[in-house]
Design a protein around this motif. Structure first.
Motif, mmCIF file in Angstrom:
data_model
loop_
_atom_site.group_PDB
_atom_site.id
_atom_site.type_symbol
_atom_site.label_atom_id
_atom_site.label_comp_id
_atom_site.label_asym_id
_atom_site.label_seq_id
_atom_site.Cartn_x
_atom_site.Cartn_y
_atom_site.Cartn_z
ATOM 1 N N ASP A 122 -5.494 4.362 1.664
ATOM 2 C CA ASP A 122 -5.690 2.934 1.392
ATOM 3 C C ASP A 122 -5.382 2.097 2.637
ATOM 4 N N LYS A 160 -8.020 -0.347 4.322
ATOM 5 C CA LYS A 160 -7.720 -1.774 4.419
ATOM 6 C C LYS A 160 -7.974 -2.300 5.835
ATOM 7 N N ILE A 206 0.855 -1.189 0.000
ATOM 8 C CA ILE A 206 0.000 0.000 0.000
ATOM 9 C C ILE A 206 0.892 1.240 0.000
#
Length: 154
Positions: free
Chosen positions: A7, A11, A2
């Motif tokens: 993100d 996640k 990542i």
């Protein structure tokens, strides 16, 4: 891997306050590695920003942060050496500026021996800065020593 912090948050659902963050086994290791990766990137950003200014004030602050610990006395020569700079006079303006702006404290023990500290009392955010730099920044001296080590291995 990542690359965006958003993100990372998505996640692991770090912005969802209704769910518990449950990490086990490989998820825990992956979480830690990705967090570590972001901290390294933040330190790289610090490093790039400090190299923009011609006064080297940022480099001096990073060096002080790296060298500072509970038991260590940091002086101007230590900072010069960690930055792999040949003459201390190249750093005088940076020391003067940082002291004037209350980023550092300078305790003058003798005319030539001064103890340097980050002024974390007046700038509490420097505590986090110091922690990040101590754990993730590699000084020019450390880089040089690592390179020498590689050369000797061959």
């Amino acid at each position: 891997m990542i690359t965006l912090f958003q993100d990372f948050v998505k996640k692991y659902e770090l912005d969802d306050f209704k769910k518990k963050l449950e990490l086990n086994g490989t998820n825990k290791i992956e979480f830690y590695n990705e967090l570590n990766n972001f901290m390294n990137k933040i330190c790289n950003i610090f490093d790039k920003l400090t190299n923009i200014a011609s006064l080297r004030g940022g480099q001096v602050m990073m060096s002080i942060a790296k060298l500072t610990s509970a038991e260590t006395v940091v002086n101007k020569t230590d900072i010069k050496n960690s930055l792999n700079i040949d003459r201390l006079d190249k750093l005088w303006h940076a020391f003067e500026y940082l002291e004037k702006e209350n980023y550092i404290k300078v305790e003058k023990k003798t005319s030539k021996f001064h103890i340097i500290k980050l002024n974390e009392d007046e700038n509490p955010d420097l505590t986090l800065f110091r922690e990040i730099v101590q754990n993730y920044w590699e000084t020019p001296l450390e880089s040089r020593e690592k390179t020498k080590g590689w050369r000797l291995e061959e």
